[in-house]
Scaffold this motif. Structure first.
Motif, PDB file in Angstrom:
ATOM      1  N   MET A  99       0.828  -1.207   0.000  1.00  0.00           N
ATOM      2  CA  MET A  99       0.000   0.000   0.000  1.00  0.00           C
ATOM      3  C   MET A  99       0.860   1.253   0.000  1.00  0.00           C
ATOM      4  O   MET A  99       1.959   1.270   0.553  1.00  0.00           O
ATOM      5  N   LYS A 100       0.335   2.300  -0.634  1.00  0.00           N
ATOM      6  CA  LYS A 100       0.965   3.618  -0.527  1.00  0.00           C
ATOM      7  C   LYS A 100       0.772   4.158   0.887  1.00  0.00           C
ATOM      8  O   LYS A 100      -0.200   3.808   1.571  1.00  0.00           O
ATOM      9  N   ARG A 101       1.675   5.044   1.277  1.00  0.00           N
ATOM     10  CA  ARG A 101       1.595   5.687   2.599  1.00  0.00           C
ATOM     11  C   ARG A 101       0.214   6.298   2.825  1.00  0.00           C
ATOM     12  O   ARG A 101      -0.385   6.167   3.890  1.00  0.00           O
ATOM     13  N   SER A 102      -0.314   6.973   1.801  1.00  0.00           N
ATOM     14  CA  SER A 102      -1.594   7.670   1.951  1.00  0.00           C
ATOM     15  C   SER A 102      -2.741   6.699   2.217  1.00  0.00           C
ATOM     16  O   SER A 102      -3.674   7.005   2.966  1.00  0.00           O
ATOM     17  N   GLN A 103      -2.669   5.494   1.620  1.00  0.00           N
ATOM     18  CA  GLN A 103      -3.724   4.494   1.856  1.00  0.00           C
ATOM     19  C   GLN A 103      -3.692   4.005   3.302  1.00  0.00           C
ATOM     20  O   GLN A 103      -4.741   3.779   3.917  1.00  0.00           O
ATOM     21  N   VAL A 104      -2.479   3.838   3.843  1.00  0.00           N
ATOM     22  CA  VAL A 104      -2.340   3.384   5.227  1.00  0.00           C
ATOM     23  C   VAL A 104      -2.859   4.457   6.186  1.00  0.00           C
ATOM     24  O   VAL A 104      -3.565   4.161   7.156  1.00  0.00           O
ATOM     25  N   LEU A 105      -2.518   5.729   5.883  1.00  0.00           N
ATOM     26  CA  LEU A 105      -3.064   6.829   6.699  1.00  0.00           C
ATOM     27  C   LEU A 105      -4.584   6.811   6.662  1.00  0.00           C
ATOM     28  O   LEU A 105      -5.244   7.039   7.676  1.00  0.00           O
ATOM     29  N   GLY A 106      -5.138   6.541   5.483  1.00  0.00           N
ATOM     30  CA  GLY A 106      -6.592   6.455   5.341  1.00  0.00           C
ATOM     31  C   GLY A 106      -7.190   5.395   6.244  1.00  0.00           C
ATOM     32  O   GLY A 106      -8.216   5.617   6.894  1.00  0.00           O
ATOM     33  N   LEU A 107      -6.521   4.224   6.313  1.00  0.00           N
ATOM     34  CA  LEU A 107      -6.997   3.140   7.185  1.00  0.00           C
ATOM     35  C   LEU A 107      -6.953   3.538   8.652  1.00  0.00           C
ATOM     36  O   LEU A 107      -7.881   3.280   9.416  1.00  0.00           O
ATOM     37  N   ILE A 108      -5.844   4.195   9.058  1.00  0.00           N
ATOM     38  CA  ILE A 108      -5.695   4.601  10.460  1.00  0.00           C
ATOM     39  C   ILE A 108      -6.774   5.618  10.840  1.00  0.00           C
ATOM     40  O   ILE A 108      -7.365   5.554  11.918  1.00  0.00           O
ATOM     41  N   THR A 109      -7.045   6.555   9.924  1.00  0.00           N
ATOM     42  CA  THR A 109      -7.978   7.639  10.250  1.00  0.00           C
ATOM     43  C   THR A 109      -9.445   7.208  10.170  1.00  0.00           C
ATOM     44  O   THR A 109     -10.304   7.853  10.751  1.00  0.00           O
ATOM     45  N   VAL A 165      -4.687  13.528  13.617  1.00  0.00           N
ATOM     46  CA  VAL A 165      -4.448  14.804  12.937  1.00  0.00           C
ATOM     47  C   VAL A 165      -3.468  14.520  11.809  1.00  0.00           C
ATOM     48  O   VAL A 165      -2.377  13.992  12.051  1.00  0.00           O
ATOM     49  N   VAL A 166      -3.860  14.831  10.570  1.00  0.00           N
ATOM     50  CA  VAL A 166      -3.037  14.448   9.412  1.00  0.00           C
ATOM     51  C   VAL A 166      -2.964  15.574   8.388  1.00  0.00           C
ATOM     52  O   VAL A 166      -3.850  16.431   8.308  1.00  0.00           O
ATOM     53  N   GLU A 167      -1.884  15.535   7.622  1.00  0.00           N
ATOM     54  CA  GLU A 167      -1.794  16.382   6.434  1.00  0.00           C
ATOM     55  C   GLU A 167      -2.505  15.658   5.300  1.00  0.00           C
ATOM     56  O   GLU A 167      -2.255  14.477   5.052  1.00  0.00           O
ATOM     57  N   ALA A 168      -3.371  16.374   4.617  1.00  0.00           N
ATOM     58  CA  ALA A 168      -4.084  15.817   3.474  1.00  0.00           C
ATOM     59  C   ALA A 168      -3.345  16.273   2.223  1.00  0.00           C
ATOM     60  O   ALA A 168      -3.519  17.397   1.762  1.00  0.00           O
ATOM     61  N   ASP A 169      -2.486  15.400   1.690  1.00  0.00           N
ATOM     62  CA  ASP A 169      -1.541  15.788   0.640  1.00  0.00           C
ATOM     63  C   ASP A 169      -2.169  15.649  -0.741  1.00  0.00           C
ATOM     64  O   ASP A 169      -2.638  14.574  -1.116  1.00  0.00           O
ATOM     65  N   GLU A 170      -2.146  16.754  -1.501  1.00  0.00           N
ATOM     66  CA  GLU A 170      -2.730  16.737  -2.844  1.00  0.00           C
ATOM     67  C   GLU A 170      -1.819  16.079  -3.874  1.00  0.00           C
ATOM     68  O   GLU A 170      -2.255  15.735  -4.973  1.00  0.00           O
ATOM     69  N   PHE A 171      -0.528  15.888  -3.529  1.00  0.00           N
ATOM     70  CA  PHE A 171       0.392  15.242  -4.475  1.00  0.00           C
ATOM     71  C   PHE A 171      -0.153  13.864  -4.848  1.00  0.00           C
ATOM     72  O   PHE A 171      -0.541  13.099  -4.001  1.00  0.00           O
ATOM     73  N   ASP A 172      -0.236  13.545  -6.102  1.00  0.00           N
ATOM     74  CA  ASP A 172      -0.797  12.309  -6.685  1.00  0.00           C
ATOM     75  C   ASP A 172      -2.179  11.947  -6.115  1.00  0.00           C
ATOM     76  O   ASP A 172      -2.563  10.788  -6.047  1.00  0.00           O
ATOM     77  N   ARG A 173      -2.909  13.016  -5.694  1.00  0.00           N
ATOM     78  CA  ARG A 173      -4.308  12.878  -5.220  1.00  0.00           C
ATOM     79  C   ARG A 173      -4.435  11.978  -3.988  1.00  0.00           C
ATOM     80  O   ARG A 173      -5.509  11.437  -3.712  1.00  0.00           O
ATOM     81  N   SER A 174      -3.365  11.846  -3.225  1.00  0.00           N
ATOM     82  CA  SER A 174      -3.390  10.894  -2.117  1.00  0.00           C
ATOM     83  C   SER A 174      -4.358  11.300  -1.010  1.00  0.00           C
ATOM     84  O   SER A 174      -4.791  10.468  -0.226  1.00  0.00           O
ATOM     85  N   PHE A 175      -4.752  12.587  -0.952  1.00  0.00           N
ATOM     86  CA  PHE A 175      -5.690  12.997   0.109  1.00  0.00           C
ATOM     87  C   PHE A 175      -7.092  12.432  -0.085  1.00  0.00           C
ATOM     88  O   PHE A 175      -7.929  12.491   0.818  1.00  0.00           O
ATOM     89  N   LEU A 176      -7.349  11.841  -1.243  1.00  0.00           N
ATOM     90  CA  LEU A 176      -8.676  11.274  -1.490  1.00  0.00           C
ATOM     91  C   LEU A 176      -8.866   9.929  -0.786  1.00  0.00           C
ATOM     92  O   LEU A 176      -9.952   9.351  -0.818  1.00  0.00           O
ATOM     93  N   THR A 177      -7.800   9.416  -0.126  1.00  0.00           N
ATOM     94  CA  THR A 177      -7.938   8.194   0.688  1.00  0.00           C
ATOM     95  C   THR A 177      -8.474   8.510   2.081  1.00  0.00           C
ATOM     96  O   THR A 177      -8.816   7.596   2.830  1.00  0.00           O
ATOM     97  N   LEU A 178      -8.541   9.779   2.457  1.00  0.00           N
ATOM     98  CA  LEU A 178      -8.951  10.169   3.809  1.00  0.00           C
ATOM     99  C   LEU A 178     -10.461  10.381   3.892  1.00  0.00           C
ATOM    100  O   LEU A 178     -11.111  10.692   2.890  1.00  0.00           O
ATOM    101  N   SER A 179     -10.992  10.218   5.117  1.00  0.00           N
ATOM    102  CA  SER A 179     -12.400  10.565   5.352  1.00  0.00           C
ATOM    103  C   SER A 179     -12.470  11.330   6.676  1.00  0.00           C
ATOM    104  O   SER A 179     -12.797  10.753   7.711  1.00  0.00           O
ATOM    105  N   PRO A 180     -12.150  12.629   6.646  1.00  0.00           N
ATOM    106  CA  PRO A 180     -12.051  13.403   7.887  1.00  0.00           C
ATOM    107  C   PRO A 180     -13.410  13.840   8.446  1.00  0.00           C
ATOM    108  O   PRO A 180     -14.399  13.930   7.727  1.00  0.00           O
ATOM    109  N   ASN A 181     -13.411  14.119   9.775  1.00  0.00           N
ATOM    110  CA  ASN A 181     -14.578  14.741  10.413  1.00  0.00           C
ATOM    111  C   ASN A 181     -14.510  16.257  10.285  1.00  0.00           C
ATOM    112  O   ASN A 181     -15.522  16.915  10.025  1.00  0.00           O
ATOM    113  N   LEU A 182     -13.322  16.814  10.506  1.00  0.00           N
ATOM    114  CA  LEU A 182     -13.073  18.243  10.319  1.00  0.00           C
ATOM    115  C   LEU A 182     -11.902  18.387   9.368  1.00  0.00           C
ATOM    116  O   LEU A 182     -10.881  17.708   9.532  1.00  0.00           O
TER     117      LEU A 182
END
Length: 450
Positions: A99-109, A165-182
């Motif tokens: 998995m990419k780093r961003s996908q793992v962050l998505g799972l944690i969050t 608390v995470v950075e939602a990184d737009e590089f290679d659209r990786s922030f689209l793996t997140l589902s934030p509350n705020l």
């Protein structure tokens, strides 16, 4: 995928700032962590001190035996890894969970109350302020930072696992793996055009991100951005705004207007209106989460910053040396504004290392005009990072476009001697490449000289 069923976590590119924060996190919760990186750095040294095994040669023979069992091993990689990487291809071919780093962050969050900071500038500083505010208010959080916090000397702030608390990184659209509350969006300036092609596609991805917020969640946006949300701004009519700004002993003192009230006499140590804006959105998100205004005021006054974000290396009456990560024309403008506000009558030398051939090409005129504002400019060669050279795109081309007679191209070997020739009282090093490695040499030489 259930992270709690996995015992071994293997990182390809473990020395990256975002990757190393994840490695620290998994180590802290009892996972067996190991990894590869291209070169040893201070970050990899610190990971090894935590008991994380790291090697620096891309070969499957150096992968430790426990990580060769694919049933209970997760492999995490960064998009900066080349496609012909031997270890990455081994893991993919053998059926590992990769998995990419961003996908793992998505799972944690997914399973926490998530606060996410998006935007082309200001993510790391804003995330670290937000993490600090919540930590000081005893919120049970894990904050993943894209830089080293001066308060915690780490890129991970850990006080529990209820909130992330995470950075939602737009590089290679990786922030689209997140589902934030705020979530917030600090800026949407064109960047990463090597990935997106044009600015409209970047804007569209921020629109997509705004739709990722959980039901009953909230989105905050910098006043003036073309996306609906709770607005924030400086000395304007936004929902949250900063008013009555004063500078006392190099520190900002100001009031914050919220939708319900005015919080007076807040104090903040970081220079620059861009940093005031970062502090405001961090306070707004923390307030919406439930932190009291008194807790916010107390915590904000103790915030020290992030390494390589307007970091003072030397600060005397005769000489100031500041290091900053700025690598986009708008970021350089922000650093310039901060320096001029704090030191209006001083001569400023900027040492800049461009980052990426594509970014230099795409924003050449913006770089030229932002750099021309300084009194003197020293330019280093372009730091390639993940890229191959592009014909005609080099620092000499940029130098020719800078409308300022006090400019010069130099290399790292001659950098300190060129700085010594200057009569500037303020020295700035700026860029996202390996210019950060030169900072300690410059600081040592300037300290000896002064």
């Amino acid at each position: 995928m259930e992270l709690n069923t996995l015992h071994n976590i293997y990182f390809i590119g473990i020395g990256g700032i975002g990757m190393s924060a994840l490695a620290r996190y998994f180590k802290s919760i009892g996972k067996h962590v190991s990894g590869y990186d291209k070169t040893p750095t201070e970050i990899t040294d610190n990971l090894q001190k935590l008991g994380i095994s790291i090697h620096f040669e891309d070969t499957i023979t150096l992968i430790e035996t426990p990580f060769k069992h694919h049933e209970n091993t997760l492999v995490v990689y960064t998009p900066a890894i080349p496609k012909d990487h031997e270890e990455l291809n081994f893991f993919k071919s053998k059926g590992y969970q990769v998995m990419k780093r961003s996908q793992v962050l998505g799972l944690i969050t997914e399973n926490t109350f998530c606060l996410a900071v998006a935007g082309t500038h200001g993510k790391t500083t804003t995330t670290s302020i937000l993490g600090h505010l919540l930590y000081q208010s005893d919120v049970k959080l894990t904050a993943f930072l894209g830089g080293i916090s001066e308060n915690y000397n780490s890129n991970l702030i850990l006080n529990g696992s209820e909130v992330s608390v995470v950075e939602a990184d737009e590089f290679d659209r990786s922030f689209l793996t997140l589902s934030p509350n705020l979530a917030c969006i600090t800026s949407m300036d064109a960047d990463h055009l090597d990935i997106y092609g044009d600015a409209s596609k970047l804007m569209a991805s921020f629109e997509d991100f705004s739709k990722k917020i959980k039901l009953n969640g909230k989105l905050f946006v910098k006043n003036g951005l073309p996306i609906e949300g709770i607005t924030y701004g400086i000395e304007d009519d936004a929902d949250y705004s900063i008013q009555n700004i004063k500078i006392e002993n190099g520190m900002y003192v100001f009031d914050m207007k919220t939708p319900e009230t005015i919080v007076e006499g807040l104090r903040f140590n970081l220079p620059g209106r861009h940093n005031l804006s970062n502090a405001l959105i961090a306070m707004a998100m923390a307030a919406e989460y439930g932190v009291s205004h008194q807790q916010l005021a107390d915590a904000l006054s103790t915030y020290k910053g992030v390494k390589r974000r307007f970091t003072y290396q030397i600060k005397t009456n005769d000489l100031v040396f500041i290091d900053d990560y700025a690598h986009h024309p708008e970021e350089i403008n922000a650093v310039h504004g901060a320096v001029r506000e704090m030191y209006p009558d001083k001569r400023v030398l900027a040492v800049f290392q461009p980052h990426l051939f594509t970014r230099t090409r795409d924003f050449i005129d913006g770089f030229a005009s932002s750099l021309a504002q300084f009194d003197e400019i020293l330019l280093l060669d372009i730091y390639p990072a993940r890229e191959k050279p592009i014909e005609g795109v080099n620092s000499n081309w940029l130098l020719g476009k800078i409308d300022n007679p006090n400019k010069k191209l130099t290399d790292k070997a001659n950098l300190v001697s060129e700085i010594h020739k200057s009569s500037a009282q303020i020295i700035l090093t700026i860029g996202a490449g390996d210019i950060g490695e030169e900072v300690k040499h410059i600081k040592r030489e300037l300290s000896v000289a002064s």
